[in-house]
Structures are given as C-alpha cells and as structure tokens.
Design an enzyme around this catalytic site. Structure first.
Site, PDB file in Angstrom:
ATOM      1  N   THR A  95       0.815  -1.177   0.003  1.00 21.00           N
ATOM      2  CA  THR A  95      -0.081  -0.009  -0.113  1.00 21.00           C
ATOM      3  C   THR A  95       1.028   1.217  -0.007  1.00 21.00           C
ATOM      4  O   THR A  95       1.780   1.394   0.889  1.00 21.00           O
ATOM      5  CB  THR A  95      -0.936   0.047   1.305  1.00 21.00           C
ATOM      6  N   LYS A 170      -7.468   1.131  -2.376  1.00 21.29           N
ATOM      7  CA  LYS A 170      -7.268   0.801  -1.090  1.00 21.29           C
ATOM      8  C   LYS A 170      -7.344   2.016  -0.141  1.00 21.29           C
ATOM      9  O   LYS A 170      -7.499   2.040   0.986  1.00 21.29           O
ATOM     10  CB  LYS A 170      -5.489   0.349  -1.021  1.00 21.29           C
ATOM     11  N   LYS A 238       0.385   5.975   8.047  1.00 22.30           N
ATOM     12  CA  LYS A 238       1.004   6.213   6.834  1.00 22.30           C
ATOM     13  C   LYS A 238      -0.292   6.441   5.633  1.00 22.30           C
ATOM     14  O   LYS A 238      -0.429   7.301   4.892  1.00 22.30           O
ATOM     15  CB  LYS A 238       1.761   5.172   6.501  1.00 22.30           C
TER      16      LYS A 238
END
Lengths: 291, 291
Positions: A95, A170, A238
């Site tokens: 990701t 995502k 993140k």
C-alpha cells in the site's frame, strides 16, 4: 513459472508460501535475510539484490514497508528497474502512494516491461488463508495475465483502472475504516462513561444498521483490553496520510479523515505505534481522563 | 390485554398493527387523528387524549417525535401521568433524552406504576417486518413482564439496565452510525474525486475489514443519487445532539461525533433535513465544489 518475491514480512511470507504451494519456482530477496529462511527451507532461491530477482524471473512481486522502501527497491542502486531486467511484469502489492505506482509504471514502460499496482486488504489472516482482497491498477490485459497467480493469494480480485487505481481503491478502504473506527471507539467510550455493559452494547448494536466488521471483531478486543494484535497504528497513519495528500491534490476535502488521522497521531505519541488500530480507544480514553 | 398506543407515525403505525394481529385490544391516540385511521379500521379504539389512553388500558406504549413531544404526552395537561392512570406499566419507545426517561420513571413510581424506556433500531422496514432491535431500560422484572409484547414487534430484544439505559444504548448505536457514515461518504467522495467507479469500489471494500451495513446498503443509494428515503437527517441531528449533551455531562469527549453532527447541520441547512442520512455525501460534495 519463475516468480520473484521481494518482501517476506508478515504478509509477504504467507503470500510467497502460497506460490510455492502452487508449484512455482520462487526467487526471493528481503532486507533481513532471516525472515526469508522459512521460504528458502521450502525450496525458494535466495537472490542478493532486488535487481538479481528481476534478472532471474519472468514476473516479480513486491510487498514491503513504506513508500520510501518501495522507491529504494525499484529505483535504487541494484533496484528492480535500475537497468533492463529479465522479467516482463512487475507487481507492487505494497500500500503506497498512487503517484509512486504511476512512476513505476512509466519507468517500466520505458524499459519495455509492464507493471501493476495491487495492494491488498485482509491482514495477516487473509494472507495466511489466501483470502485477501486484491485491488489492481494497470493495463487490463496485464491484469488478466496475472490473475491466475493472484488467485493463489486472494479471493476477491478486482481490476480497478489504470496505474494507481489499485492504490486509490485501497485508500477508499482505509478512509472507510477510519470513519468506522472512530464510530466504534466513541460508541464504546460513551458506553463505558455512561455505565453500560460494553459487551451487551456490542451484541445489540452489532446486528442492525450500525453493524460493521469493526464493531463485531475489534469491539470485543477493546472490551478485553487487547491492543497488541491487529493492523499497526503506524502503518494506518501512513495510509491515511497518503489518502489526505492525494485528496488534497485532487481538491477533495476530508474533514473526518483528517480528525481521525490526528487522533491516531496521538495514539502513536502515547507509545502505541505498533498496537492494532483498535488502540484509538486509548486516545479517546485519555481525552476524557483527569491528568 | 388492553394495550394503549400513542404515536401512529411511520414506526408506530406498523408496530401497533402487530399488536392488533397479536389479538390485543388497542386503544390509540395520535396528534393527527388521520394517521390512526388505518388502525381504527382494524378495530383499534380511539381515545381523545393521552390520559384517556392511560385510563382505559393495562399497559401503554408511546413512540413519538421529539423529546418535547414526549414531555407533553407524559407530563402535559391530560398527559399520561397528569394524574393516577389505570394502566400499571408505561413504555416509551421514542429515542429521547435518557434524563427524560429517568424523569418519567420517577413520576411513574410516585403514582404507583412502572415504566420502561425502550427505543428501537431497524427503521421503517424493521417496524413493518417486526424485526426491530429493542433496547430496554428500567426494572428487569418489568422488562420480563413486557417481553412477550416486545416480541410481537422486534427480534433482538435486550435488557440494558436501569431507567435510561435503553436510551443510552440507542445513543451508542447512533454514535456508531455517525462514524460509519462519515467513513462511507468520505470514501465515496474520494473515489469520485480520484476517478474511480464507485460501484466497483463498494463491491471491493464492502466485503472485508472495512465492511458495514452502511457501505453496502446506503453506499449504492449514494451512487444512484437516491437521498429521499431512509432515516431523516433532522432526527439524526436530534439524536446526535442528545448523545453529545449526555457525553459532555458525563465528562466524555467525542470529537468525531461533534464533527459529524456539525456536518449534518450543514446537510440540513442545504435543505435536506427530511432526506435520508446518506445525504451527508451532499455536504461533503459541497465542501469540495467551486462556489
């Protein structure tokens, strides 16, 4: 098929294992070699650098840590794309920033190969059970070529659009999780503060229009005070950071996500960067405690 | 049994109907008599005031609009508790202030009767199908007495604690919905802004760890631009306001809920007070549009 695998952490280790079970020859690299030992013992072949992997295989997968790690592995010295590799397709399952996926795609095209971005959801359990959701960006023809390999690792495999579209999907997933988690944690902190039995509350509200995977799976962990396992807070920070950056660049305002991300920054500051996302409860608890 | 029913709106009309089907004699009052006609046609008996209902029955249920309406119906002139009624149990199924439920309980005890607060979730469909969740506060012995009647209206029936505990549980439900809804709407506004197919996104993220009733049921309505049906924005604002007040009084800080409630105030200001809660999407859309 000769398949390259870079990244043998919690997720990557299980995923690469499924490819071995699928009868493929696996060429592997990881920053910390020890974490690859279990795969080497099952016949995987060690390579000394990302480029060595790319030079020894037909197709190559990466699933590593931060976007900076992805950059290093693809563009660094002895990186996958540091010169023309042997493999014809590279697939990044980390990701990461959609812009980075597009940069990999451009460089790959330049070198005459193809690339996909294919982040996953489903966590360590999904990786172990080969039940991951895999969200894929890139050329559809390349996607179709790689699908049989994805099927060894995941159950819900979706083509979402051009380079970066897997990453953007995502991000949608993470934005949805962020909202759901603030709902879960505030609901349970209210229940605790107002003297309700939180287990009973989860049983009631976990069934109807308020129901979610999070309330039914992470809610009970909160009640039991279990914060150790789950998706790391620091990884979630993140991801939310990437989503906020991308949204901002596209002129999309996400006030809810911004608030939740900042609360998670507090969770990390409290020493819970490597706790599961349900540790958001602790930041909310701290907000309402006498200091 | 002679059962009183006050409030024949969308929810109450269906719920009272199930009691008629269950073979009970229903005595009914509603501010707007026309809305009770369908029940009267099925044999319900009209009463001219809340107190008349209370004077004619063994047990009495209310499900009305705002807390101020509940106050009027219980404590106003010709209200249920304006003097000693015949009925021995009163049950308020309105979502209202827990403090009001406790006030009703105190006054009931004073007059020698019992009371329960029993708000529901499941919406108009749950009311129609008799599949509501019913969250009950009050004395457990009284709860046990009333359960057979609750069973005619709902499936998941829970005793949650003393007077007001049903309301507090409903607040937990609404807090959870609020968080989930900001997640759903921000996720889909991101998808739209970044050029993804929102239907495909829902299919992907609606299955795993991000899944919820809201993304799978209200997400598609957002994609189709359907904002008319669902739980009214203005009722949701009322509920969130109660939760914020109660939380504040108990020293519980709910930053996520406060933000979501304010965004819903914007939704209402935009003219969507009587739209479904998925109209939160429209306020977020307005935030990111050139004006």
């Amino acid at each position: 098929m000769k398949i390259g695998w870079i990244g043998t952490g919690v997720m990557g280790f299980s995923m690469a294992g499924h490819l071995i079970d699928g009868g493929h020859d696996i060429y592997v690299f990881n920053r910390t070699k020890e974490k690859a030992e279990g795969l080497l013992a099952r016949g995987a072949i060690w390579c000394d650098s990302p480029f060595d992997v790319a030079f020894s295989t037909d197709i190559l997968f990466t699933i590593i840590g931060l976007p900076s790690d992805v950059e290093e592995v693809y563009f660094g010295e002895k990186g996958i794309l540091s010169s023309r590799p042997a493999c014809s397709i590279v697939v990044d399952m980390t990701t990461t920033r959609p812009g980075l996926s597009r940069a990999i795609s451009r460089k790959a095209v330049e070198l005459g190969l193809e690339s996909l971005d294919a982040p996953v959801s489903g966590g360590d359990i999904g990786a172990r059970d080969a039940s991951l959701a895999i969200m894929v960006g890139g050329k559809e023809s390349v996607f179709n070529e790689v699908v049989p390999i994805f099927r060894l690792m995941g159950k819900n495999i979706f083509y979402m659009g051009g380079p970066g579209a897997g990453q953007h999907t995502k991000m949608c997933n993470q934005i949805l999780v962020a909202g759901t988690m603030i709902g879960v944690c505030e609901s349970l902190i209210y229940a605790a503060g107002l003297g309700l039995d939180r287990e009973a509350v989860i049983e009631v509200i976990g069934k109807g229009a308020a129901s979610s995977w999070s309330i039914n799976n992470l809610g009970p962990r909160i009640v039991r005070g279990e914060y150790d396992t789950g998706f790391f807070v620091e990884h979630f920070i993140k991801d939310m950071g990437i989503a906020l950056e991308e949204a901002s660049a596209a002129g999309v305002s996400l006030p809810g996500l911004a608030l939740v991300q900042q609360l998670y920054v507090a969770v990390k500051a409290q020493g819970h960067g490597r706790s599961g996302t349900q540790a958001l409860y602790l930041a909310l608890k701290a907000l309402s405690e006498k200091s």
